[in-house]
Write a protein that holds these residues in place. Structure first.
Motif, mmCIF file in Angstrom:
data_model
loop_
_atom_site.group_PDB
_atom_site.id
_atom_site.type_symbol
_atom_site.label_atom_id
_atom_site.label_comp_id
_atom_site.label_asym_id
_atom_site.label_seq_id
_atom_site.Cartn_x
_atom_site.Cartn_y
_atom_site.Cartn_z
ATOM 1 N N GLU A 247 0.653 -1.314 0.200
ATOM 2 C CA GLU A 247 -0.184 -0.348 0.052
ATOM 3 C C GLU A 247 0.891 0.920 -0.217
ATOM 4 O O GLU A 247 1.740 1.380 0.521
ATOM 5 C CB GLU A 247 -0.766 0.283 1.160
ATOM 6 N N ARG A 248 0.653 2.557 -0.656
ATOM 7 C CA ARG A 248 1.191 3.632 -0.853
ATOM 8 C C ARG A 248 0.475 4.275 0.482
ATOM 9 O O ARG A 248 -0.288 4.371 0.251
ATOM 10 C CB ARG A 248 1.121 3.794 -1.867
ATOM 11 N N ASP A 249 1.574 5.535 0.776
ATOM 12 C CA ASP A 249 1.401 6.410 2.020
ATOM 13 C C ASP A 249 0.237 7.864 1.491
ATOM 14 O O ASP A 249 0.182 7.455 0.004
ATOM 15 C CB ASP A 249 1.904 6.660 3.089
ATOM 16 N N ARG A 250 0.126 8.525 2.345
ATOM 17 C CA ARG A 250 -0.598 9.895 1.038
ATOM 18 C C ARG A 250 0.429 10.932 0.438
ATOM 19 O O ARG A 250 0.339 11.901 -0.410
ATOM 20 C CB ARG A 250 -0.524 11.208 1.823
ATOM 21 N N GLU A 251 1.830 9.805 0.447
ATOM 22 C CA GLU A 251 3.046 10.789 -0.820
ATOM 23 C C GLU A 251 3.436 9.922 -1.880
ATOM 24 O O GLU A 251 3.964 9.682 -3.307
ATOM 25 C CB GLU A 251 4.631 10.996 -0.155
ATOM 26 N N GLY A 252 1.824 8.443 -2.352
ATOM 27 C CA GLY A 252 2.380 7.032 -2.405
ATOM 28 C C GLY A 252 3.596 6.276 -2.596
ATOM 29 O O GLY A 252 3.960 6.199 -3.780
ATOM 30 N N ARG A 253 4.217 6.428 -0.952
ATOM 31 C CA ARG A 253 4.910 5.481 -0.903
ATOM 32 C C ARG A 253 5.204 4.298 -0.652
ATOM 33 O O ARG A 253 3.833 4.517 0.296
ATOM 34 C CB ARG A 253 6.441 6.874 -0.390
ATOM 35 N N GLN A 254 5.342 3.223 -0.676
ATOM 36 C CA GLN A 254 5.311 1.960 -0.158
ATOM 37 C C GLN A 254 6.727 2.476 1.172
ATOM 38 O O GLN A 254 7.605 3.264 1.281
ATOM 39 C CB GLN A 254 5.782 0.721 -0.820
#
Length: 450
Positions: A247-254
């Motif tokens: 899953e990705r966080d609010r900044e699109g990072r795993q």
């Protein structure tokens, strides 16, 4: 005999004078003068007098953190449960200030452990966060409710978790506190523990049955919160308990991107061992931002980046090596033209830049706008690692005459930029006659990398 009678008369007069001086006791408390306090009390000063803002002498003594004066006042009848104008009791104040001896005196005087403030916060909650663990134990033994809820839906366990007080956490859990209760804001005790940045608090709650898969505000997972808070040991604990690696966080990072950026090799290694993809790319997030920090708008779109490029951008050499060993592609190029060399040029690490050049040997590689690693370094300001990084580029044959889209060469940038950078550039590339110290403008020229 007459002398004894005269002495007694003088003593009585002195006592009467003290009794007639209503400021004698508060003045002594303000001065921290224990003997004067005793004298005032012996002269029948009112231990429960109303002072400024509804406070009592006992409240003043607690505020002054003088355990001896607190004990003296209690011994002379000071009432331990009288709140001030803001409804703060001496016990609540003592718990907040954290003096164990004062808390103990008040508890021994039967201070009410159940008396909550107008917002529902109990002395137990305050003591769980600020006070000594033995006071928490005494309050629980004295009938304090382990799972009381204040106006924000927070419990003493949440208060303890927020400051990482592991002993208080253990006592509250043993007393029956709900480890998975949710506050009105959507946080569990585990989320408070993660935010405390005390890894042992996270471990204590997980061991007590806290749900690691609970989702907080913005659909944030516990592992993502740990990453946001830079609590990487807590993130490691959550990874070991099955955190979602894709899953990705609010900044699109795993999680692997976050660990690589931080250079936390223990977390990087654990994620890779659990099966995290060393070549996964950042991407669109499913989280809707609602915080004030970005005024409700998501961050600008960033081209998909691999964990290796993210690590290189931050100069995290050790993380880069772990990723490479796990199969990270050293030849990946982002949509904006950034490769591992251009990424490492931003990382303030000569070692990372050297490693990048062994992976992609073209030192003069450029973005679609013609920006090379040397452009980035010369136009990126002054920092301690700059001389070493310029020497790395020079050793690999970096050219100073290549133009970016506006016609600037690295030599021209150096000539019109910061004097310190220019001097280092001339020392590193002395054969470039187009640059002279006399022409320094002293004005920084910045090169945008994205």
């Amino acid at each position: 005999m007459r002398k004894r009678i005269a002495a007694l008369a003088l003593l009585l007069c002195a006592s009467g004078a003290q009794a007639r001086d209503p400021d004698a006791l508060p003045r002594a408390i303000r001065a921290g003068d224990g003997e004067a306090v005793q004298a005032a009390l012996a002269g029948h000063a009112d231990a429960n007098a109303k002072l400024a803002f509804g406070a009592t002498p006992l409240g003043w003594a607690v505020q002054a953190q003088d355990a001896g004066i607190v004990a003296a006042l209690l011994a002379h009848g000071a009432k331990p449960n009288v709140a001030d104008a803001e409804r703060v009791t001496p016990l609540a104040l003592a718990c907040e200030l954290g003096n164990g001896a004062i808390v103990a005196h008040l508890l021994a005087a039967h201070a009410d452990v159940r008396k909550a403030a107008p917002d529902g916060v109990t002395p137990l909650a305050i003591c769980a966060r600020y006070g000594p663990a033995d006071a928490v134990a005494r309050m629980l033994a004295g009938g304090a409710a382990a799972d009381s809820v204040d106006s924000r839906g927070q419990t003493p366990l949440m208060w303890a978790a927020a400051s990482g007080r592991t002993e208080a956490i253990a006592l509250l859990v043993k007393a029956g506190a709900d480890v998975n209760r949710v506050s009105k804001a959507g946080f569990t005790p585990l989320f408070f523990a993660i935010k405390s940045n005390v890894p042992a608090a996270t471990e204590a709650l997980l061991s007590a049955g806290a749900k690691a898969d609970y989702r907080g505000p913005e659909n944030t997972s516990a592992a993502q919160l740990a990453a946001y808070q830079k609590n990487y040991p807590a993130a490691l604990l959550l990874v070991s308990r099955g955190a979602d690696l894709t899953e990705r966080d609010r900044e699109g990072r795993q999680l692997l991107h976050v660990a690589a950026e931080a250079g936390d090799t223990a977390l990087v290694a654990a994620l890779l061992a659990k099966g995290a993809d060393a070549n996964a790319l950042t991407g669109a997030s499913k989280i809707t931002w609602v915080t004030e920090a970005n005024f409700g708008r998501p961050p600008p779109v960033v081209p998909p980046l691999s964990p290796l490029l993210v690590a290189a951008e931050k100069g995290q050499t050790a993380a880069m090596k772990l990723l490479l060993a796990a199969g990270a592609n050293p030849h990946f190029v982002a949509a904006n033209g950034e490769n591992v060399v251009l990424a490492a040029a931003q990382g303030h690490s000569p070692e990372a830049l050297e490693l990048a050049l062994t992976l992609a040997p073209d030192v003069n590689v450029a973005t679609p706008d013609g920006v090379t690693a040397l452009h980035m370094l010369v136009g990126g300001g002054m920092y301690p690692e700059l001389p070493a990084m310029l020497h790395v580029l020079a050793a690999h044959g970096a050219r100073t005459d290549l133009k970016e889209k506006h016609g600037f060469t690295a030599a021209k940038l150096a000539d019109g930029g910061l004097g310190e950078v220019k001097a280092i550039f001339l020392e590193t590339f002395p054969q470039k006659a187009g640059v002279s110290l006399a022409g320094a403008q002293g004005k920084p020229v910045r090169i945008a990398t994205r």
